[in-house]
Design an enzyme around this catalytic site. Structure first.
Site, PDB file in Angstrom:
ATOM      1  CB  THR A   1      -1.024  -0.041   1.162  1.00 32.44           C
ATOM      2  OG1 THR A   1      -1.932   1.045   0.994  1.00 32.44           O
ATOM      3  CG2 THR A   1      -0.366   0.073   2.526  1.00 32.44           C
TER       4      THR A   1
ATOM      5  CE  LYS B   1      -1.863   0.617  -3.355  1.00 32.57           C
ATOM      6  NZ  LYS B   1      -3.275   0.906  -3.627  1.00 32.57           N
TER       7      LYS B   1
END
Ligand code: NAP
Length: 270
Positions: free
Chosen positions: A61, A65
């Site tokens: 997250t 990413k």
């Protein structure tokens, strides 16, 4: 027992462990899921540790990413296209990157029988989530896509996508308005990325935020009789798709519905 987890920078409010453990228990999967808060400079060694420790997979997250891509062995077609990975599978030491946010976003539409085909859609924000949303809208044949940015000059328009600023948003109308900015997220719950006069010019509002469960943006939508959806389906949908990839299974939609209802019942505000 298999080990999974979440890589990110600040994870104390993450709902992912709850969602994953619930999926494992419903499917009888013997696995553990843990949050790993990783400082930026340690990202490569954290990825290497997946192999060393035989961790079977992780979600990824904010803010990693994109950055994590260079440490992986292979990318799925979709994650290559989006240049964003939120799921890694450790396949006997080979680390393969996937993007399951796209499937998560699709779940918002599937569960409500909504469609973007031939509809005029406006997207607020241009970050990682916006990229996934825009790719989805393009693939599902939205009629036109307006993307609102604080600095639209950084982007080039295409035949289908126009980048404009927040002043131009005041005079815009359309079918679906999607918030992909963090504006309105806890603890700034009194903020909204679009004012009420703008909200009145759309039929459907989607907010990717799930904390709070009803943002001011969505409350203003409800007040004006609009269809609304928050980001919980996307959060659960991406988690389910990750487990499907890791375990090579297909999870039925009834379990997904049950899980979403359970999270709604128990309150997801953190
Ligand atoms: P990000 O990469 O940081 O992008 C956010 C974008 O929003 C920025 O590129 C910026 O676009 C705009 N923005 C940021 N701060 C703003 C402000 N104060 N006012 C107006 N615009 C602002 O973040 P992200 O990964 O795309 O995530 C965005 C949001 O989506 C977060 O709230 C996140 O929690 C949520 N999300 C939810 C899910 C889910 O599963 N439900 C999945 C992914 C993300 P401009 O600079 O062009 O204005």
């Amino acid at each position: 027992m298999e080990f999974y987890g979440l890589f990110g920078e600040s994870l104390s409010h993450s709902l992912s462990p709850t969602i994953h453990r619930r999926i494992y228990s419903a499917w009888g999967i013997k696995a553990a899921y843990k949050c790993f808060e990783i400082p930026s400079l340690e990202l490569k060694s954290a990825v290497d540790a997946l192999r060393t420790l035989s961790i079977a997979g992780v979600n990824v997250t904010i803010p990693y990413k994109e950055q994590i891509i260079s440490y992986l062995d292979e990318l799925s077609q979709l994650s290559k296209e989006l240049q964003a990975v939120n799921t890694i599978k450790n396949d006997h030491g080979k680390l393969i990157g996937y993007n399951t946010d796209y499937a998560g976003f699709d779940l918002i539409f599937k569960r409500r029988n909504w469609s973007v085909k031939n509809r005029r859609v406006t997207v607020l924000g241009t970050g990682g989530a916006a990229k996934t949303v825009i790719a989805y809208l393009r693939d599902q044949q939205a009629e036109e896509i307006a993307v609102i940015s604080r600095s639209p000059e950084r982007f080039e328009d295409t035949k289908m996508i126009t980048y404009i600023d927040y002043d131009a948003l005041d005079t815009l109308s359309g079918d679906i308005l999607i918030n992909t900015t963090p504006v309105g997220m806890y603890p700034y719950i009194d903020e909204t990325p679009a004012k009420e006069s703008v909200i009145r010019s759309f039929d459907t509002l989607i907010d990717l935020i799930y904390n709070p469960n009803k943002t001011r943006f969505l409350s203003l939508g409800e007040k004006n009789g609009k269809e609304t959806a928050n980001g919980l389906d996307m959060l659960v949908g991406q988690a389910v798709r990750s487990v499907e990839i890791w375990q090579d299974i297909s999870i039925e939609s009834s379990l997904v519905d049950e899980l979403i209802s359970e999270l709604q019942r128990n309150g997801i505000d953190i």
